[in-house]
Scaffold this active site. Structure first.
Site, PDB file in Angstrom:
ATOM      1  CE  LYS A  76      27.168 -55.153   1.668  1.00 11.47           C
ATOM      2  NZ  LYS A  76      26.111 -54.429   0.932  1.00 11.47           N
ATOM      3  NE  ARG A  81      24.139 -61.017  -4.615  1.00  9.86           N
ATOM      4  CZ  ARG A  81      22.845 -61.151  -4.376  1.00  9.86           C
ATOM      5  NH1 ARG A  81      22.103 -61.895  -5.187  1.00  9.86           N
ATOM      6  NH2 ARG A  81      22.277 -60.554  -3.354  1.00  9.86           N
ATOM      7  CG  HIS A  89      26.770 -57.547  -7.995  1.00  8.76           C
ATOM      8  ND1 HIS A  89      26.966 -57.455  -6.633  1.00  8.76           N
ATOM      9  CD2 HIS A  89      27.435 -56.491  -8.542  1.00  8.76           C
ATOM     10  CE1 HIS A  89      27.705 -56.405  -6.366  1.00  8.76           C
ATOM     11  NE2 HIS A  89      28.000 -55.803  -7.505  1.00  8.76           N
ATOM     12  CG  ASP A 130      23.948 -60.890  -0.292  1.00  8.33           C
ATOM     13  OD1 ASP A 130      23.427 -60.580   0.797  1.00  8.33           O
ATOM     14  OD2 ASP A 130      24.188 -60.043  -1.185  1.00  8.33           O
ATOM     15  CG  ASN A 131      26.301 -59.581   2.425  1.00  9.70           C
ATOM     16  OD1 ASN A 131      26.559 -59.483   1.220  1.00  9.70           O
ATOM     17  ND2 ASN A 131      25.474 -58.732   3.030  1.00  9.70           N
ATOM     18  CB  CYS A 173      26.530 -58.672  -2.802  1.00 15.79           C
ATOM     19  SG  CYS A 173      27.326 -57.118  -3.189  1.00 15.79           S
ATOM     20  CE  LYS A 233      23.584 -57.549  -5.683  1.00 18.73           C
ATOM     21  NZ  LYS A 233      23.657 -56.904  -4.358  1.00 18.73           N
ATOM     22  CG  ASP A 267      21.414 -57.778  -1.777  1.00 17.57           C
ATOM     23  OD1 ASP A 267      22.386 -57.759  -0.997  1.00 17.57           O
ATOM     24  OD2 ASP A 267      21.455 -57.316  -2.924  1.00 17.57           O
ATOM     25  CG  ASP A 268      23.138 -55.954   1.944  1.00 21.07           C
ATOM     26  OD1 ASP A 268      23.933 -56.832   1.566  1.00 21.07           O
ATOM     27  OD2 ASP A 268      23.278 -54.750   1.662  1.00 21.07           O
ATOM     28  CG  HIS A 275      21.119 -53.911  -1.181  1.00 23.74           C
ATOM     29  ND1 HIS A 275      21.253 -52.592  -1.517  1.00 23.74           N
ATOM     30  CD2 HIS A 275      22.380 -54.425  -1.207  1.00 23.74           C
ATOM     31  CE1 HIS A 275      22.515 -52.310  -1.746  1.00 23.74           C
ATOM     32  NE2 HIS A 275      23.228 -53.409  -1.551  1.00 23.74           N
TER      33      HIS A 275
END
Length: 541
Positions: free
Chosen positions: A380, A83, A138, A333-334, A79, A136, A41-42, A228
């Site tokens: 991001k 996803r 989301h 994710d990014n 995100c 996660k 994540d991130d 993240h």
């Protein structure tokens, strides 16, 4: 207003023609392969050792040496849409997540994955797999849209955009957060004194695999929230990086770029993109340098710990004789985080205690994100390469060569058709009385097997009014309320030289491609009025 909305929703993210799956016959193992799909994540483009980082990532470095890396692999810029595309093989608007997990009251922006967009859990369960998820979610806050209701046999994790790594206390202002943990459909209460979320997600995932019926292959979706924000790490991991970042972000960006070139992930003649709005390291006071180095030390510790946990999972599969028949994919994710979260008191509920501890709500912001994304442009939530390019590693059964770096040029929607291709599973024509949306991605298994493969269809993107189109090596970028820009990624991956003025025909072609794609995927032209519709809803996404 748009900038404010963008900032808040980035903060809250704690963070083309239909193509059927490739039907080319491939050598299948006697038993269908297990699948472990790992999403960080991130995480920035160069945050792994095998992508140029100074951070210690031996587990993922080994995975890269035994597998294949792609130098160009794309997600969406934030995100929840990323996803969604990973889980469904659809562009996010088609699946109902055109903006975020926020319901706009119009088709394509419902804030959850619609029934016509089948998840990996549903497709692989239909194909005879056990399906597990840890981490996660989301992509739907209400119970009908939770993991167990969308094809997963077991789930341990959280539903919202992020969570504390040390406790379940609310992170943001507003109504009670859904960012506490769930075991299946039930709230999970932490009772361990040494609880650390990344560790616990791995422990639960291994438990799922341990209890998997021997006769069934499994799909495990590991949706880690690390690295993240908030910057939370264990003291012993932070200690490893003490003094590592004293040279500052300007020098570290250059060092990573040199490493990336040595690894064959960048060309010598690329420019190292410089964000002119960010301060030079040498302009900071000694106190400011001390504060900022600690943030990067903690961030590096989180990546280090993530790698440790991935190592635990892969080692378990290895010692139990399952790894050689398991597809393992790793991506983010990014791009790296762009917000200075701790300086946003209108949103943050608590921010007390040193960076790295449970009370902290700090992030490392653009200042260090420019290192994480080195040498790429932006971060991001941006349509430039720094917002959408991710490290990508795959290791799979019957792989012909190991340790290769390939250009790629694929998008996250291509993962489902590729996995279906490897596993020999057909995408359902009907599911629970619903006719699914056809897959729009393209299997890149032929590329991995050494064939002369290029993606047939362009890649298109939209979020918050920003657009992008990838047409081979050419990329068009259209920021909200601005004109199209054009970059040749073969010679200018860092998007330093806009060539739009010299190629009006290409711009016109990309604009037409985008408009057709937007029509087919239910994209609504962004407006300030749409932004006002969200009203933030005081909802802790």
């Amino acid at each position: 207003m748009r900038i404010l909305i963008l900032g808040v929703f980035t903060l809250f993210c704690f963070s083309c023609k239909d193509a059927a799956t490739n039907k080319k016959e491939v050598t299948q193992p006697e038993k269908k392969p297990n699948i472990v799909l790992i999403m960080a994540d991130d995480m920035g483009f160069s945050d792994l050792g095998n992508y140029g980082s100074e951070i210690n990532t031996p587990s993922l470095d080994r995975l890269a040496n035994e597998g294949t890396r792609l130098s160009r692999f794309y997600t969406n810029t934030i995100c929840a849409p990323s996803r969604t595309s990973l889980l469904t093989g659809q562009y996010p608007h088609k699946a109902g997540m055109g903006f975020f997990n926020e319901d706009f009251g119009v088709k394509g922006y419902e804030g959850y994955i619609n029934k016509e967009s089948l998840t990996l859990g549903e497709v692989f369960k239909e194909g005879g797999y056990s399906t597990y998820m840890a981490g996660k979610w989301h992509v739907g806050n209400e119970r009908p849209h939770w993991p167990l209701q969308r094809g997963f046999d077991n789930f341990f994790g959280f539903l919202d955009g992020g969570a504390s790594y040390f406790d379940t206390k609310p992170l943001l202002k507003g109504p009670p957060s859904t960012a506490f943990l769930y075991e299946g459909n039930d709230v999970y209460n932490i009772e361990k004194e040494d609880f650390y979320l990344t560790d616990e997600l791995t422990t639960r995932a291994i438990d799922f695999v341990k209890n998997n019926p021997e006769e069934k292959p499994f799909l495990l979706y590991m949706a880690y929230n690390s690295p993240h924000w908030p910057l939370h790490a264990k003291p012993e991991d932070i200690a490893k990086y003490k003094g590592k970042y004293d040279a500052g972000w300007d020098e570290l960006r250059k060092l990573r770029f040199e490493n990336i070139k040595k690894l064959g992930l960048a060309d010598e003649d690329w420019n190292l993109f410089k964000d002119k709005l960010l301060p030079a390291w040498d302009s900071l006071t000694a106190e400011e340098k001390s504060e900022w180095t600690l943030k990067m030390e903690v961030y590096a510790a989180m990546v280090d710990n993530l790698d440790q946990n991935i190592g635990k999972l892969l080692n378990y599969l290895g010692t139990t004789g399952q790894l050689d028949n398991t597809v393992v994919i790793f991506l983010s994710d990014n791009g790296a985080e762009n917000m200075d979260v701790g300086k946003m008191p209108f949103t943050v509920k608590r921010n007390e205690g040193p960076v790295g501890t449970a009370g902290s709500m700090e992030s490392y912001s653009k200042k260090w994100a420019q290192v994480s994304n080195s040498p790429l442009r932006s971060y991001k939530s941006s349509p430039y390469e720094g917002g959408v390019a991710t490290p990508f590693i795959i290791r799979y059964p019957n792989q012909k060569e190991a340790g290769k770096v390939m250009k790629g040029g694929s998008h996250v929607v291509d993962i489902m058709p590729t996995l279906l291709d490897i596993a020999g599973i057909e995408y359902p024509e009907s599911y629970n009385g619903v006719t699914p949306n056809p897959l729009v991605g393209e299997s890149f298994l032929p590329l991995l097997q050494g064939e002369d493969w290029n993606r047939e269809q362009p890649i298109c993107f939209e979020w918050f009014g920003d657009r992008a189109v990838w047409l081979g090596d050419l990329k068009g970028v259209h920021q909200y309320n601005k004109e199209w820009e054009l970059y040749d990624l073969f010679t200018d991956r860092t998007e330093s030289n806009d060539i739009a003025a010299s190629q009006p025909e290409t711009i016109a072609k990309m604009d037409a491609i985008y408009n057709e794609w937007a029509k087919n995927n239910g994209v609504i032209a962004w407006s300030e009025e749409m932004g006002k519709k969200t009203q933030f809803r005081k909802s802790p996404h």
